[in-house]
Design a protein around this motif. Structure first.
Motif, PDB file in Angstrom:
ATOM      1  N   ILE A 157       0.969  -1.149  -0.031  1.00  0.00           N
ATOM      2  CA  ILE A 157       0.068   0.047   0.101  1.00  0.00           C
ATOM      3  C   ILE A 157       0.857   1.235   0.183  1.00  0.00           C
ATOM      4  N   ARG A 158       1.879   1.384   1.119  1.00  0.00           N
ATOM      5  CA  ARG A 158       2.597   2.464   1.001  1.00  0.00           C
ATOM      6  C   ARG A 158       3.586   2.457  -0.312  1.00  0.00           C
ATOM      7  N   ASP A 159       4.254   1.543  -0.665  1.00  0.00           N
ATOM      8  CA  ASP A 159       5.008   1.763  -1.693  1.00  0.00           C
ATOM      9  C   ASP A 159       4.409   2.186  -2.900  1.00  0.00           C
ATOM     10  N   SER A 160       3.188   1.899  -3.300  1.00  0.00           N
ATOM     11  CA  SER A 160       2.415   2.069  -4.470  1.00  0.00           C
ATOM     12  C   SER A 160       2.167   3.553  -4.477  1.00  0.00           C
ATOM     13  N   ASN A 161       2.039   4.007  -3.300  1.00  0.00           N
ATOM     14  CA  ASN A 161       1.706   5.689  -3.231  1.00  0.00           C
ATOM     15  C   ASN A 161       3.097   6.333  -2.792  1.00  0.00           C
ATOM     16  N   ARG A 162       3.985   5.968  -2.210  1.00  0.00           N
ATOM     17  CA  ARG A 162       5.231   6.915  -1.750  1.00  0.00           C
ATOM     18  C   ARG A 162       6.431   6.045  -2.218  1.00  0.00           C
ATOM     19  N   GLY A 163       6.679   5.105  -3.058  1.00  0.00           N
ATOM     20  CA  GLY A 163       7.870   5.022  -3.720  1.00  0.00           C
ATOM     21  C   GLY A 163       9.226   4.307  -2.964  1.00  0.00           C
ATOM     22  N   GLY A 164       8.738   3.340  -2.160  1.00  0.00           N
ATOM     23  CA  GLY A 164       9.720   2.268  -1.704  1.00  0.00           C
ATOM     24  C   GLY A 164      10.233   2.702  -0.101  1.00  0.00           C
ATOM     25  N   LEU A 165       9.544   3.346   0.602  1.00  0.00           N
ATOM     26  CA  LEU A 165       9.959   3.779   1.918  1.00  0.00           C
ATOM     27  C   LEU A 165       9.647   2.720   3.063  1.00  0.00           C
ATOM     28  N   THR A 166       9.189   1.658   2.721  1.00  0.00           N
ATOM     29  CA  THR A 166       8.810   0.576   3.509  1.00  0.00           C
ATOM     30  C   THR A 166       9.342  -0.743   3.359  1.00  0.00           C
TER      31      THR A 166
END
Length: 95
Positions: A71-80
């Motif tokens: 969820i986070r990486d699809s919106n935020r570019g790999g910070l998880t």
């Protein structure tokens, strides 16, 4: 440090099943998050990196961390990131 000594003796030195193991056995089939992180992860600022750490022998699997990462990486570019520690239980910090 008293807490570290307790955790060490509780998790490493006791060979028989412990209270934590009993707790896990009783709770695992019914455990659920009262306020699931997945329902709130969008509130976390996009620039904040997140690391989920799981033990591969933990009764809590890494699936929710992997879903949150997706969820986070699809919106935020790999910070998880999700890390699974080999031969570690639920209390990874003690193993």
């Amino acid at each position: 440090n008293t807490i570290l000594e307790y955790l060490y003796h509780h998790n490493v030195c006791l060979s028989a099943a412990t209270g934590a193991e009993g707790f896990r056995s009783i709770l695992a089939p019914f455990a659920f998050a009262q306020r699931p992180l997945l329902d709130r992860i969008h509130d976390l600022a996009a620039h904040i990196p997140v690391l989920f750490v799981y033990g591969d022998k933990s009764w809590i699997g890494s699936a929710s961390g992997e879903k949150t990462k997706k969820i986070r990486d699809s919106n935020r570019g790999g910070l998880t990131k999700v890390m699974v520690i080999e031969d570690a239980g639920h209390n990874v910090f003690a193993d």
